[in-house]
Scaffold this active site. Structure first.
Site, mmCIF file in Angstrom:
data_model
loop_
_atom_site.group_PDB
_atom_site.id
_atom_site.type_symbol
_atom_site.label_atom_id
_atom_site.label_comp_id
_atom_site.label_asym_id
_atom_site.label_seq_id
_atom_site.Cartn_x
_atom_site.Cartn_y
_atom_site.Cartn_z
ATOM 1 N N LYS A 189 0.832 -1.196 0.000
ATOM 2 C CA LYS A 189 0.000 0.000 0.000
ATOM 3 C C LYS A 189 0.870 1.250 0.000
ATOM 4 O O LYS A 189 1.963 1.236 0.558
ATOM 5 C CB LYS A 189 -0.854 0.033 1.274
ATOM 6 C CG LYS A 189 -2.017 -0.930 1.307
ATOM 7 C CD LYS A 189 -2.830 -0.749 2.569
ATOM 8 C CE LYS A 189 -3.916 -1.795 2.696
ATOM 9 N NZ LYS A 189 -4.956 -1.686 1.650
ATOM 10 N N ARG A 211 -10.174 -11.607 2.231
ATOM 11 C CA ARG A 211 -11.018 -12.685 1.710
ATOM 12 C C ARG A 211 -10.327 -14.038 1.805
ATOM 13 O O ARG A 211 -10.985 -15.067 1.937
ATOM 14 C CB ARG A 211 -11.435 -12.354 0.261
ATOM 15 C CG ARG A 211 -10.284 -12.256 -0.709
ATOM 16 C CD ARG A 211 -10.638 -11.492 -1.973
ATOM 17 N NE ARG A 211 -10.762 -10.052 -1.734
ATOM 18 C CZ ARG A 211 -11.082 -9.163 -2.666
ATOM 19 N NH1 ARG A 211 -11.319 -9.567 -3.914
ATOM 20 N NH2 ARG A 211 -11.157 -7.883 -2.373
HETATM 21 N N1 BES Z 1 -8.111 -3.744 4.530
HETATM 22 C C1 BES Z 1 -8.252 -3.371 3.186
HETATM 23 C C2 BES Z 1 -9.557 -2.623 2.906
HETATM 24 C C3 BES Z 1 -9.735 -1.279 3.543
HETATM 25 C C4 BES Z 1 -9.477 -0.117 2.831
HETATM 26 C C5 BES Z 1 -10.221 -1.166 4.823
HETATM 27 C C6 BES Z 1 -9.684 1.123 3.403
HETATM 28 C C7 BES Z 1 -10.433 0.084 5.400
HETATM 29 C C8 BES Z 1 -10.160 1.229 4.688
HETATM 30 C C9 BES Z 1 -8.235 -4.608 2.301
HETATM 31 O O1 BES Z 1 -7.443 -5.645 2.732
HETATM 32 C C10 BES Z 1 -7.694 -4.169 0.984
HETATM 33 O O2 BES Z 1 -6.550 -3.829 0.923
HETATM 34 N N2 BES Z 1 -8.528 -4.221 -0.038
HETATM 35 C C11 BES Z 1 -8.133 -3.840 -1.340
HETATM 36 C C12 BES Z 1 -8.637 -4.914 -2.261
HETATM 37 C C13 BES Z 1 -8.138 -4.805 -3.646
HETATM 38 C C14 BES Z 1 -6.664 -5.099 -3.720
HETATM 39 C C15 BES Z 1 -8.907 -5.791 -4.484
HETATM 40 C C16 BES Z 1 -8.757 -2.490 -1.665
HETATM 41 O O3 BES Z 1 -9.884 -2.253 -1.258
HETATM 42 O O4 BES Z 1 -8.096 -1.682 -2.279
HETATM 43 MN MN MN Z 2 -5.442 -5.465 2.053
#
Ligand code: BES
Ligand code: MN
Ligand code: ZN
Length: 502
Positions: free
Chosen positions: A282, A356
């Site tokens: 990230k 997931r």
């Molecule tokens: N934990 C994150 C989702 C999230 C984002 C929670 C912002 C709270 C605030 C999750 O694990 C994630 O990184 N999701 C990705 C999925 C994508 C790579 C398909 C996302 O939402 O960008």
């Molecule tokens: Mn994630």
């Protein structure tokens, strides 16, 4: 937790450092409130009303210095529009106003029974509960790592007195207060876990918290360590854990106080104690709040606490897959293929779609309980925040009755949920060329494709998925919600489970 007690009386007869009285804006009911709760202040308050300094509109509040001490007038708004959420907010506002004075003992007055009976579709007890919840939840601060400042006396509450000016209603305060205290404690457990930084709240910490709660409340609690997780072939949880310095944990709690022979409800909470994204890393700005990526687990633990304390007549199982998502040398690589505990293979297109993967193994595990329903709670996607902001939890699932019940519980608690569709067209977006599934959908509909992925692991059981990525953490405080971890899901799920008797 603040001490909270029930009383009958008026400001001249109840000892407190500040008295907060809610007024509706309707003229007759405003006057009735005034006559019944503060008759000595009639001239003064009517004067304020005439000058429009205080008319009882929602969000209005005023402090008066009187012979009976400090009085806070709080607006409830128009009675025709009054609901329990207004009551929660008015209570929260009272406490915030009271926090601007040195006022250790706060007296909070109930709206007149006549108002409650007339307009709220709930009982007097429920109104009291909403008031206490709104008040106590608004006083929350995450201060585990801040040294107390003894000179800071404002906002340091010792006692909250809930007061009714309706004769004979004092005995009806107790039940509402009792339940609100339990619920507030449960939400506080969840908020503290969410707000705890990743170097404090590790998978091991979550397991220890669960174990301690289990011992205290007589909930059967079993923690699977890495070996046992391996024995269960939980490829998703193990895969995500590969890049971590911490071993994973899989928490299993079973509440069944009366050994009821019922089908259990199974709650599954995402327990990612820190989500760096893994090798699909990230950006720094999006990473900071990812200590809260275990808010689903926190909500499940908080709910378990509330259910056990309230002794609800149900069977409840809590499952928490816990790991962080890091970039160590052994970390998952994009392109890797994992085999999940039900044998399905997954192509990991993006290591940041880790939630997931660990939930899949927990959902498979849930099936062994032959549950009445499975509900998972997870900070799963940024996409749900794009869709609904932080006001509403995204809900998806395979069972309309279950989702309707959750919707109703969301309405009552104001932890609202909104359904997104799992139409068949989305299925194709999760197909992989080389494995049974991939963990990444296309560019669009990310909240939905994540749920489509989960659906492959719930079998035929009634299932609902709650994506709390927006609601579990706030950038700014609002009403009775603090900045940071909100404990979202605890009140919703507890309310839902209160309605379950199978
Ligand atoms: N934990 C994150 C989702 C999230 C984002 C929670 C912002 C709270 C605030 C999750 O694990 C994630 O990184 N999701 C990705 C999925 C994508 C790579 C398909 C996302 O939402 O960008
Ligand atoms: Mn994630
Ligand atoms: Zn995550």
């Amino acid at each position: 937790m603040l001490k909270c007690t029930g009383h009958y009386g008026t400001p001249d007869r109840v000892a407190a450092d500040v008295h907060a009285i809610p007024f509706p804006s309707d003229k007759t009911l405003f006057s009735k409130t005034l006559n019944q709760i503060a008759p000595d202040l009639k001239g003064l308050i009517n004067d304020l009303r005439e000058k429009e300094d205080f008319t009882g509109k929602a969000d209005e509040s005023v402090m008066l210095m009187t012979e009976a001490g400090r009085i806070i007038l709080v607006g409830l708004g128009e009675v025709a529009e009054l609901d329990v959420e207004r009551v929660r907010r008015a209570a929260a506002q009272s406490m915030k106003k009271a926090a601007t004075f040195v006022a250790p003992v706060v007296a909070l007055y109930c709206p007149l029974e006549e108002i409650v009976r007339k307009v709220l579709p709930v009982s007097f007890e429920d109104t009291v509960q909403a008031m206490v919840e709104g008040a106590l939840l608004a006083t929350y601060k995450y201060d585990a790592f801040k040294k107390p400042k003894p000179e800071q006396k404002k906002g340091q509450f010792k006692e909250l007195k809930i007061v009714t000016a309706d004769e004979g209603f004092q005995s009806r305060l107790k039940a509402g207060i009792q339940e609100a205290l339990i619920i507030t404690e449960a939400v506080t457990i969840a908020r503290n876990l969410s707000n705890g930084p990743a170097n404090v709240v590790s998978p091991e910490t979550l397991a220890k918290e669960a174990m301690a709660m289990g011992k205290k409340l007589n909930i059967k609690t079993v923690i699977l360590n890495k070996k046992e997780i391996q024995a269960n072939k939980m490829g998703g949880l193990l895969g995500v854990n590969q890049g971590s310095a911490h071993e994973p944990r899989f928490i299993v709690m079973e509440y069944n106080d009366k050994k009821r022979r019922l089908k259990p409800y199974v709650l599954v909470g995402k327990g990612v104690t820190f989500d760096s994204g893994g090798l699909s890393i990230k950006p720094a700005s999006a990473m900071e709040e990812m200590k809260m990526d275990m808010s689903g687990a926190a909500a499940v633990l908080g709910t378990m606490y509330a259910v056990a304390k309230l002794k609800l007549p149900i069977r409840l199982v809590a499952l928490i897959p816990a790991t962080d998502n890091m970039t160590g040398g052994a970390a998952l690589c994009p392109g890797d293929i994992l085999t999940m505990s039900n044998g399905k293979t997954v192509e990991v297109k993006n290591t940041d779609a880790e939630g997931r993967l660990i939930l899949a193994d927990a959902l498979v595990y849930a099936q062994r309980f032959k549950p009445a329903a499975i509900i998972d709670v997870a900070t799963l996607t940024g996409a749900v925040v794009v869709a609904l902001a932080s006001h509403v939890t995204g809900m998806m699932g395979n069972d309309d009755d279950l989702m309707n019940e959750l919707y109703e519980a969301g309405d009552r608690t104001y932890e609202r949920v909104w359904e997104l569709p799992l139409f068949q067209e989305y299925e194709k977006m999760m197909e992989s060329d080389i494995a049974d599934l991939k963990n990444l959908g296309g560019r669009w509909g990310g909240a939905i494709t994540a749920a489509i992925f989960l659906k492959h692991f719930v079998g035929e059981f009634p299932w609902a998925h709650l994506d709390i990525a927006g609601t579990a953490m706030l950038e700014e405080a609002k009403d009775y919600q603090p900045k940071g971890g909100t404990g979202a899901g605890v009140r919703l799920l507890t309310e839902f489970l209160k309605g379950c008797k199978e």
